[in-house]
Design an enzyme around this catalytic site. Structure first.
Site, PDB file in Angstrom:
ATOM      1  CB  THR A   8      47.763 -62.213  31.663  1.00  0.00           C
ATOM      2  OG1 THR A   8      48.222 -62.334  30.313  1.00  0.00           O
ATOM      3  CG2 THR A   8      46.335 -61.685  31.654  1.00  0.00           C
ATOM      4  CG  ASN A   9      50.220 -56.558  31.327  1.00  0.00           C
ATOM      5  OD1 ASN A   9      49.192 -56.046  31.741  1.00  0.00           O
ATOM      6  ND2 ASN A   9      51.379 -56.432  31.953  1.00  0.00           N
ATOM      7  CG  ASP A  69      53.278 -71.445  31.099  1.00  0.00           C
ATOM      8  OD1 ASP A  69      53.083 -70.682  30.133  1.00  0.00           O
ATOM      9  OD2 ASP A  69      54.340 -72.075  31.241  1.00  0.00           O
ATOM     10  CB  THR A  70      48.609 -72.342  27.707  1.00  0.00           C
ATOM     11  OG1 THR A  70      47.577 -72.013  28.627  1.00  0.00           O
ATOM     12  CG2 THR A  70      48.026 -73.226  26.617  1.00  0.00           C
ATOM     13  CG  PHE A 149      45.718 -65.945  21.278  1.00  0.00           C
ATOM     14  CD1 PHE A 149      46.756 -66.335  22.103  1.00  0.00           C
ATOM     15  CD2 PHE A 149      44.423 -66.052  21.760  1.00  0.00           C
ATOM     16  CE1 PHE A 149      46.522 -66.823  23.381  1.00  0.00           C
ATOM     17  CE2 PHE A 149      44.171 -66.536  23.045  1.00  0.00           C
ATOM     18  CZ  PHE A 149      45.225 -66.927  23.847  1.00  0.00           C
ATOM     19  CG  ASP A 152      43.684 -70.418  19.076  1.00  0.00           C
ATOM     20  OD1 ASP A 152      44.193 -71.315  19.783  1.00  0.00           O
ATOM     21  OD2 ASP A 152      43.028 -69.464  19.549  1.00  0.00           O
ATOM     22  CE  LYS A 172      40.904 -70.719  22.047  1.00  0.00           C
ATOM     23  NZ  LYS A 172      41.912 -69.697  21.869  1.00  0.00           N
ATOM     24  CG  HIS A 177      43.789 -75.161  26.225  1.00  0.00           C
ATOM     25  ND1 HIS A 177      43.238 -74.968  24.979  1.00  0.00           N
ATOM     26  CD2 HIS A 177      44.685 -74.157  26.382  1.00  0.00           C
ATOM     27  CE1 HIS A 177      43.779 -73.909  24.410  1.00  0.00           C
ATOM     28  NE2 HIS A 177      44.660 -73.393  25.243  1.00  0.00           N
ATOM     29  NE  ARG A 178      44.502 -69.231  28.491  1.00  0.00           N
ATOM     30  CZ  ARG A 178      44.922 -69.354  27.248  1.00  0.00           C
ATOM     31  NH1 ARG A 178      44.089 -69.253  26.244  1.00  0.00           N
ATOM     32  NH2 ARG A 178      46.192 -69.587  26.995  1.00  0.00           N
TER      33      ARG A 178
END
Length: 194
Positions: A8-9, A69-70, A149, A152, A172, A177-178
């Site tokens: 990721t970036n 991926d979300t 972000f 949210d 959070k 989920h993450r």
């Protein structure tokens, strides 16, 4: 400390994952290994996109890595925006436009049930593994909060009366989920014989 590349970036995702895994693993971003291009997400499932991204970096750099991926899956919209969550309102990946479009589509709906779902694809020693995290909740009628972000500001997790954007990152990171998918990843990595 074991080093692993997070494909990721996205600085927000990096902060979240590092906050969860940071004491156990050295997490490096794509930028830190000299890669700042976007990897096109051309699959039509979260699982497919996560695997596509991790495979791409593994093949290019031959490193242990993971990608996620979300998607936000809204019941009244038959699971949409789902895999298209980041580009729901257009290709520019604009969180405000995506959220506004979602609220507009749901303005006449009594059913506000939704879930966030994250899939992490890990490639370790050339083998692929996947981990999933799901948190159920509802979509608010308006944006609240300034943290977080994406969606949210409109997602209220089950059992809470605040949106993700009103919670601290620490709060959070316990329930998201993450976080759930990342904890499964962490457990797997901690039991893996390097």
């Amino acid at each position: 400390m074991k080093e692993i590349i997070f494909v990721t970036n996205n600085i927000h995702k990096l902060e979240e994952i590092s906050g969860i895994l940071g004491s156990r693993f050295k997490i490096k971003s794509l930028k830190e290994i000299g890669f700042d291009q976007d990897i096109p997400e051309t699959e039509n499932t979260l699982e497919g996109n996560a695997l596509l991204k991790s495979n791409f970096i593994f093949k290019k750099f031959n490193v242990d890595c993971f990608a996620d991926d979300t998607g936000l899956e809204v019941e009244a919209l038959n699971g949409q925006p789902g895999v298209y969550s980041a580009r729901y309102a257009g290709p520019e990946n604009n969180a405000d436009k995506n959220t506004s479009k979602l609220l507009k589509e749901l303005e006449d709906s009594d059913n506000r049930k939704a879930q966030f779902r994250t899939v992490i694809s890990l490639i370790l020693k050339g083998k692929s593994h996947q981990f999933e995290g799901i948190i159920k909740g509802t979509i608010a009628t308006k944006k609240t909060g300034t943290k977080g972000f994406g969606y949210d500001p409109v997602f209220i997790p089950e059992g809470y009366d605040q949106s993700f954007a009103e919670m601290s990152i620490e709060q959070k990171n316990i329930i998201s989920h993450r976080a759930l998918a990342t904890e499964k990843l962490a457990k797997f990595l901690s039991e893996f014989k390097f």
